[in-house]
Design a protein around this motif. Structure first.
Motif, PDB file in Angstrom:
ATOM      1  N   ASP A   1      -2.549   1.987  -5.038  1.00 19.76           N
ATOM      2  CA  ASP A   1      -2.639   3.340  -5.595  1.00 19.76           C
ATOM      3  C   ASP A   1      -3.274   4.249  -4.541  1.00 19.76           C
ATOM      4  O   ASP A   1      -4.459   4.519  -4.546  1.00 19.76           O
ATOM      5  CB  ASP A   1      -3.471   3.331  -6.882  1.00 19.76           C
ATOM      6  CG  ASP A   1      -3.349   4.625  -7.662  1.00 19.76           C
ATOM      7  OD1 ASP A   1      -2.990   5.650  -7.049  1.00 19.76           O
ATOM      8  OD2 ASP A   1      -3.603   4.624  -8.883  1.00 19.76           O
TER       9      ASP A   1
ATOM     10  N   SER B   1      -2.336  -6.916 -13.671  1.00 20.62           N
ATOM     11  CA  SER B   1      -1.516  -7.584 -12.648  1.00 20.62           C
ATOM     12  C   SER B   1      -2.364  -8.328 -11.627  1.00 20.62           C
ATOM     13  O   SER B   1      -1.814  -9.004 -10.754  1.00 20.62           O
ATOM     14  CB  SER B   1      -0.640  -6.556 -11.926  1.00 20.62           C
ATOM     15  OG  SER B   1      -1.437  -5.634 -11.204  1.00 20.62           O
TER      16      SER B   1
ATOM     17  N   ALA C   1      -2.458  -3.551  -9.083  1.00 25.29           N
ATOM     18  CA  ALA C   1      -1.778  -2.298  -8.744  1.00 25.29           C
ATOM     19  C   ALA C   1      -2.714  -1.301  -8.081  1.00 25.29           C
ATOM     20  O   ALA C   1      -2.279  -0.443  -7.300  1.00 25.29           O
ATOM     21  CB  ALA C   1      -1.168  -1.693 -10.007  1.00 25.29           C
TER      22      ALA C   1
END
Length: 551
Positions: free
Chosen positions: A494, A525, A490
């Protein structure tokens, strides 16, 4: 012509001109109260006039400017609460922080005026927008160094400049109407509460500078046409050339959305029927020709030509065709248009309903009513000229409408300022004094609130804290950081973390498969092989920071 020759301070004695005296004699056969258009109420009983009451609002020694003083205090409170309270935070919206990073880099020789750079790995050649605002911010960084005060101060300057110019437009349009002229603070306050105007001025958006240039161009046209009888054709042409240059600067700020002021001469003629139609055609041609001439000159330089070509091919054309971004145009744009204008519309409706219920009926000539209607129509049409292109665009955000909202807000203000001024003027001096003291107390509290928020992290507090912790680990000194840190999972999406790391610490994030950098930002993830990294045990909110094991 004044029908009432003189009014005595005691309302039972009024000296009248002959037409009014004849009207008095005609009502003696009626009982009750009769009202004359000059503002007199006659109490009649048994065929006798018992009392003559002067009901017209007193225009005594209290001028419109003095009556409007509380409105300036209200505007100052709105600025503190809606803009400054958030502006003094460390947080900045993603776009504003990117523009500030680019400007800082440019001031330090990273990139060039026509090849702007955000970071080594993202927007290494920035082509999302024209470069003018980043150029101007870079001057601030060159003068004051790498400090967050530069972007905060720059956006505050655009707020002050925009407010001043819009106020001058308002005053020019109402030059012969002192009551409306004094109501400028209402128009500015209406603009602040509309849509995302105050939010944009808190976050360094391009629309802020766009408002400055487009409003200056419109002010030039309004000033030239408002004094059409006093200006020669040569001086008016010079004003139109300057207005055209300002439109060109608006285009260099955010592209074609800055073109709408070229419609102002035609709109002015449609509403006010001056100056002559051929003068308007010539003036419009001069503005358009000036804009075209600026870009013809720029096209002769290779750097500018390449930058314009990149902007058209990477940003503008793909956005217009819906090939990039999330398409939210058409009916979604129409809904957004009504939503961003909702607050000024509702406020105006409430004021007019209160005035109808408790206010005093205004005594206005037909010329005054027509003048106010024309001005409101002109302002609304200018707003539509700025917003109609957005309504057919496939890519839309609510703050895109900001340049038009000041004009819609001013149109609403034309409707509600007379009611506000009548209410203030009709209040006793003691009531106005108490109200002024109360508003000054609220202003003092607002300033205290701004001071309390000064330097606080704001809405991005968690991301700012994570960026600070990461920098403390990967930087050996404040000016010696790893220029690249790998990301996986992720963290690779970001953009807020990416922006704060670049803006504050000049750290670029790069995908893990690039195999660069001694550190890795990761979360659960991540599907890549991270066996060559060990956890630093740094306490981050959403991620883990890992360090590459020595070979």
């Amino acid at each position: 012509m004044q029908l009432c020759e003189r009014r005595h301070p005691s309302r039972q004695h009024v000296w009248l001109k002959p037409p009014v005296r004849r009207w008095f004699r005609g009502i003696r056969s009626y009982a009750g109260r009769q009202r004359h258009r000059c503002g007199l109420e006659i109490v009649v009983a048994s065929g006798s006039i018992l009392e003559v009451i002067d009901t017209k609002p007193k225009q005594d020694a209290v001028g419109a400017g003095e009556v409007a003083r509380p409105l300036w205090t209200i505007l100052a409170i709105a600025i503190c609460l809606l803009v400054l309270r958030r502006l003094v935070h460390q947080s900045f919206f993603l776009d504003g922080a990117i523009y500030a990073s680019i400007a800082r880099n440019l001031s330090e020789g990273i990139g060039s005026p026509w090849k702007l750079q955000f970071s080594q790995t993202m927007f290494s050649v920035f082509s999302e927008h024209p470069p003018l605002m980043m150029w101007l911010e870079a001057i601030g960084f060159r003068l004051f160094g790498d400090t967050i005060a530069v972007e905060k101060g720059f956006t505050f300057l655009t707020l002050v400049a925009s407010g001043f110019i819009l106020l001058k437009i308002w005053q020019s349009l109402h030059a012969n109407d002192p009551e409306l002229r004094a109501g400028g603070p209402v128009a500015l306050a209406m603009a602040l509460v509309a849509g995302r105007v105050s939010w944009a001025f808190s976050n360094g958006m391009l629309e802020n500078l766009l408002i400055v240039f487009t409003s200056l161009a419109i002010y030039g046209v309004v000033g030239a046409y408002g004094k059409a009888g006093a200006r020669t054709s040569v001086s008016r042409t010079l004003v139109m050339i300057v207005s055209g240059l300002l439109v060109a600067l608006a285009l260099l700020t955010k592209g074609p959305v800055g073109l709408f002021p070229v419609a102002t001469p035609a709109i002015y003629w449609i509403v006010f029927r001056r100056p002559g139609i051929w003068s308007v055609v010539v003036d419009s041609f001069v503005m358009v020709a000036t804009v075209a001439a600026v870009f013809v000159v720029l096209w002769q330089f290779e750097g500018a030509r390449d930058a314009i070509t990149r902007y058209l091919s990477i940003q503008l054309f793909p956005s217009l065709t819906g090939q990039r971004g999330i398409s939210r145009g058409h009916w979604s744009a129409v809904r957004t248009f009504f939503r961003v204008n909702a607050y000024p519309a509702v406020i105006t409706l409430i004021i007019l309903l209160c005035d109808k219920r408790w206010g005093q009926a205004p005594v206005l000539t037909r010329d005054v009513k027509l003048s106010r209607l024309r001005i409101a129509t002109f302002l609304a049409l200018v707003g539509f000229s700025a917003s109609l292109p957005l309504l057919v665009s496939p890519l839309i955000s609510s703050f895109y409408f900001n340049p038009s909202l000041a004009y819609f807000a001013s149109a609403f203000a034309v409707a509600c300022v007379p009611a506000i001024m009548r209410a203030l003027r009709g209040s006793a001096a003691r009531i106005r004094h108490i109200m002024s003291l109360g508003l000054l107390a609220l202003l003092a509290l607002s300033v205290v609130l701004v001071a309390f928020n000064f330097g606080r992290p704001g809405h991005d507090a968690a991301t700012i804290a994570d960026a600070s912790k990461i920098a403390a680990q990967v930087c050996s000194s404040p000016n010696a950081c790893e220029d690249k840190v790998a990301v996986c999972g992720a963290a690779a999406r970001d953009w807020v973390l990416y922006t704060y790391l670049q803006r504050t610490y000049k750290i670029s994030l790069t995908p893990i498969d690039a195999r660069t950098g001694g550190y890795l930002i990761v979360d659960d993830s991540c599907a890549a092989d991270i066996a060559s990294y060990r956890d630093t045990d740094l306490s981050l909110l959403n991620y883990r920071l890992m360090k590459k094991l020595p070979m």
